[in-house]
Write a protein that holds these residues in place. Sequence first.
Motif, mmCIF file in Angstrom:
data_model
loop_
_atom_site.group_PDB
_atom_site.id
_atom_site.type_symbol
_atom_site.label_atom_id
_atom_site.label_comp_id
_atom_site.label_asym_id
_atom_site.label_seq_id
_atom_site.Cartn_x
_atom_site.Cartn_y
_atom_site.Cartn_z
ATOM 1 N N VAL A 135 -1.605 -5.381 -6.184
ATOM 2 C CA VAL A 135 -2.186 -4.073 -5.868
ATOM 3 C C VAL A 135 -3.480 -3.871 -6.638
ATOM 4 N N LYS B 54 -7.152 -3.363 -4.950
ATOM 5 C CA LYS B 54 -7.960 -2.173 -5.206
ATOM 6 C C LYS B 54 -9.348 -2.536 -5.740
ATOM 7 N N PHE C 248 -8.775 -0.875 0.975
ATOM 8 C CA PHE C 248 -7.406 -0.782 0.479
ATOM 9 C C PHE C 248 -7.273 0.361 -0.515
ATOM 10 N N ARG D 229 -4.626 3.303 0.066
ATOM 11 C CA ARG D 229 -3.543 3.548 -0.898
ATOM 12 C C ARG D 229 -3.561 5.007 -1.362
ATOM 13 N N CYS E 224 0.815 -1.213 0.000
ATOM 14 C CA CYS E 224 0.000 0.000 0.000
ATOM 15 C C CYS E 224 0.849 1.262 0.000
#
Length: 567
Positions: A454, A458, A464, A468, A439
């Motif tokens: 990632v 997301k 998250f 982020r 993150c």
Amino acid sequence: MRTKSKWSPGPGIKVQSVISGEQGDWVVSACGPESGICPDCRHQSRSRHGWSYRNLQDLPIQGSAVTVKLQLRRWRCTYRPCGRQTFTDRAPAIASPYAPRTTRVAEIVGLLGHSTGGRPGERLMRRLGMSISDDTILRHLKRNAARIDDDPPARIVGIDDWSWRKSWRYGSIIVDLERRKVLDILEDRSVVSVARWLKQHPSIEVVSRDRCGLYAQAAREGVPQASQVADRFHLIQNLRLAIEEQMSLSGRATGRALLPDGDIEIDHDDRATRNQLPERSRRNQLRRAHRQSRKDVFKTVHALSTEGLSCSEIARRTGYGRRSIAKWLTFATPPDRRRSALQPTSPLYFEAFLTQCWKDGNRRGRHLFHDIKHRGYTGSFSNLERLLATWRRAEKPERDKDGAVPARIDLADKTSDDAPVRDPHTGHLISPVIAATLCIKPRGTLTINQARKVDALKQGSPTFAVLRSFSMRFRGMFRSRASGKLEQWIEDAVHSGLTVLARFARVLRRNIEAVCNAIDLPWSNGQAEGQINRLKTIKRAMYGRAGTELLRARMMPISTQSEEDPI
């Protein structure tokens, strides 16, 4: 080509003979100058009063020990106004007064003692033909460290703590960040000792430290004119830990992340109805949901074991620990989870007393903290404040702009929308630790597999995605040196609805000046951290002899001028 050469231990010294002993050692006999200069009146004298003899250890010859037998004259001072009657040649170029070895050997003793310590230095010196005990090496090292001066005065320092014994006893280290050297080693980690040291150095302009409140208070007391700088590494690290804690709540509050793919069917009402329930009812509902999820996880684990899968394979599929899987397979029914007994570190240990004080109108956190401290409370003030915050919210709900009381948002409700996210490459569940690490990493530093994780996080976890966004904004302030954006970031984080992130932002606001200096100024505590790693290596290599004085002598830069006291 020269076939003969003259050698002398020092200026004005004449070598009379060089003799090889029976054991392979060498003895050099030398004589001092033929006239002396009085150290008081600086007048020259040729009136000899007597003789003085010194045996000096010198550098070896091909591993063989060398002893210089120096014969010096004792003179009479013929200048009548001078109060000194006699004096002896000093020969400072050869050795210090009363020293048992020459200056060249003393410099080697200091260098080896500073780099290797006592016993390793003793073994190496003996191998080189210069027998010196470890006690002498350490005594010489401590004596040289006491003569080190701080010239020019330090302006920018970094302060950090190090452990004598982890979680038991700590010391403090102070580093000159400009000259990249250790200034001092303090025996304890207290406001009094650090403030006292800072008061002795009023030239300090910048103090770099971690987020420890002790050093912040010491800097305010010792050098109030200095600017405090919070360490950037610790700020990013604290943000990562906050993200990890927030992600551990997301999707794992009811144990759903332990199941293979499907969600657990739990008989819940809709969110609006649940938000209108009393606090105790919602907690009981969550407990029932959690117990039901544990039963389903238990059935899933036994079903996979019946298919012939090993504990390691079950752990990989479910994301649960291998030891826990092996333990669950030994039971026929889910084991009951026993709640641990409350300890004085928890404010709930004094819940009855706090409840009575709350009913009596005593609701100031500091007052309650002082009262339960006298009753044996050993926890922190922030832990007590978290408990009191739940009581305040229960009695005084927040109102929206229209004046209506909104439905209370519970953390478990907010994070329950996040389903467990799996690695698109391996199919394994992505742990909160990995998610928090990814993150805070910029997109340009991610590998291909990390970028895939990632993207999956997301898409599968709204929490998250929000975290982020906040972490990239936080790192961007450091890269662009834009401290003016910090206040807005804190304001957005506090109202983000993520409890752990909001707590991190509120703590930043308490120390916002030091955090702004960390963004604007180039100084950080990285050098202090590196010196602590060096200190740990030295301390462990010296075993039980690593006292404060010796650690200070080996950590501080070695003195270039080597002198010895009488032995």
